[in-house]
Write an enzyme that holds these catalytic residues in place. Structure first.
Site, PDB file in Angstrom:
ATOM      1  N   THR A   1      25.114 -37.310 -50.707  1.00  0.00           N
ATOM      2  CA  THR A   1      26.249 -36.536 -51.201  1.00  0.00           C
ATOM      3  C   THR A   1      27.192 -37.463 -51.959  1.00  0.00           C
ATOM      4  OG1 THR A   1      28.100 -35.087 -50.570  1.00  0.00           O
ATOM      5  CG2 THR A   1      27.526 -36.834 -49.031  1.00  0.00           C
TER       6      THR A   1
ATOM      7  N   HIS B   1      22.942 -40.998 -33.589  1.00  0.00           N
ATOM      8  CA  HIS B   1      22.700 -42.180 -32.762  1.00  0.00           C
ATOM      9  C   HIS B   1      21.691 -41.911 -31.638  1.00  0.00           C
ATOM     10  CE1 HIS B   1      23.325 -46.203 -31.728  1.00  0.00           C
ATOM     11  NE2 HIS B   1      24.635 -46.246 -31.553  1.00  0.00           N
TER      12      HIS B   1
END
Length: 407
Positions: A318, A370
């Site tokens: 993006t 994560h």
């Protein structure tokens, strides 16, 4: 013959759509394949074409959510256009006259001042008298312009509030696409262990290459420009090959890895943010990437983007820099596990070989899940992107830019 037009399925998982805009009016004559409505699904905005020619009768209002397969309009295939298409001059004049008369009859009556226009209700009058406010300074929202109690209450300024300026409030329903985007963004924040790591890139080497070859590139490839996105896409696919965990997804207790790179590119369209996918980006040349991004951006701008165009990406890029963003933490595009955020390019002083120099610099950010990507992989991935962008001649062009740019 009356034809029932039903909502077609925009995609396998989509059960309902929302009527965003009717492009025709009830009773209009429509031609076959003419776009009669724009419908929002939770993934894209699509045009609904007429299945036959005839007079249309609308069966749903703008903003209505309708199930796939439901009837949204009827088309009388034996109906004819209301406008005269032939005949004698006298007949045409008579027809136009009849139409004008009907238009005059149907024209809305413009209300003039009545006994209620600007007149406060008893409750409103009491509030205005107490606050010494003239009714003539208030626009009534009641019937025929009558000033309601709410109008009077809203006209009373609070202590320290400036008066005289516009303080309008507008309540607008979000489109189905916008609501789905909001739902997915919240889910991404709540359902992932999202973390962001940052770095900065010296854009001088890319600028040098682009300045040298962009004119020849554009001339050779039919107007396709040599932009930053192809360099970033190339750098990302290279880094994904080095750190494959970033190119994977969570599926319950399993990790799904991919040996290909389908890169989702966030683009701004008239209906909001769209994320079409550049398929097999790891196999595309600079020209191939730029041409595909241009094709998808045009489709998004024209409202022609499809569900298939936005399904199946493995990683997202993006570019908030086009809007002036200096630094941000992009939100993961689920079910993907990583997203790279680009930002604006600003000349800043940096240390080069012990000396201070001015270079065009860009901050880059990698947000990642994560649960599936460790710090070593995330930081290593972003460093690999930085290395490729700061040494594009060797790492992205194999020391042969003319061949890489297909010149």
């Amino acid at each position: 013959m009356i034809l029932e037009m039903k909502v077609p399925s925009p995609g396998e998982s989509i059960k309902e759509v929302e009527i965003a805009t009717w492009l025709v009016k009830d009773g209009d004559y429509v031609e076959k394949d003419q776009a009669i409505a724009e419908v929002d699904s939770d993934k894209a905005t699509l045009e609904l074409p007429a299945e036959a020619s005839g007079i249309i009768t609308l069966k749903a209002e703008e903003g209505d959510a309708v199930a796939v397969g439901a009837v949204v309009c009827l088309i009388d295939t034996e109906g004819a256009p209301s406008a005269p298409k032939g005949g004698t001059t006298t007949e045409a004049v008579e027809k136009v006259t009849e139409i004008k008369k009907e238009e005059i009859k149907a024209a809305p009556v413009v209300a003039t001042n009545s006994y209620a226009t600007g007149t406060p209700s008893p409750a409103a009058k009491k509030i205005l008298d107490e606050k010494n406010i003239q009714p003539s300074t208030i626009v009534g929202t009641g019937k025929d312009g009558r000033i309601t109690k709410e109008d009077a209450v809203n006209s009373v300024p609070s202590m320290g509030t400036p008066t005289g300026g516009s303080r309008g409030v507008e309540r607008t329903k979000l489109s189905m696409l916008r609501r789905k985007v909001a739902e997915r963004l919240v889910a991404a924040k709540n359902d992932t262990a999202m973390l962001t790591t940052f770095n900065e890139v010296n854009m001088t080497p890319i600028n040098t290459l682009r300045n040298e070859y962009k004119e020849a590139f554009k001339a050779k490839h039919d107007g396709v420009g040599l932009g930053y996105m192809s360099f970033f896409t190339k750098a990302v696919t290279r880094a994904l090959a080095l750190f494959p965990d970033v190119n994977s997804m969570m599926d319950g207790d399993y990790k799904i890895g991919y040996d290909f790179c389908d890169i989702s590119i966030a683009v701004s369209g008239p209906k909001g943010l769209m994320v079409p996918v550049v398929r097999d980006a790891h196999n595309l040349t600079f020209r191939g990437i730029e041409a595909e991004i241009k094709r998808l951006a045009i489709k998004a701008r024209d409202g022609q983007i499809t569900v298939d165009d936005m399904t199946g990406g493995t990683f997202t890029i993006t570019n908030g820099g086009v809007f002036g963003s200096m630094l941000s933490t992009p939100i993961i595009n689920p079910p993907q596990s990583g997203i790279l955020g680009m930002h604006n390019i600003i000349e800043r002083p940096i240390a080069v070989n012990g000396k201070v120099e001015i270079h065009p610099m860009m901050y880059v950010a990698l947000s990642y899940d994560h649960r599936i990507i460790d710090g070593r992989e995330s930081v290593g991935f972003l460093v690999a992107v930085k290395e490729a962008l700061e040494n594009p001649l060797e790492l992205l062009c194999d020391n042969n830019p003319k061949k890489a740019f297909e010149l």
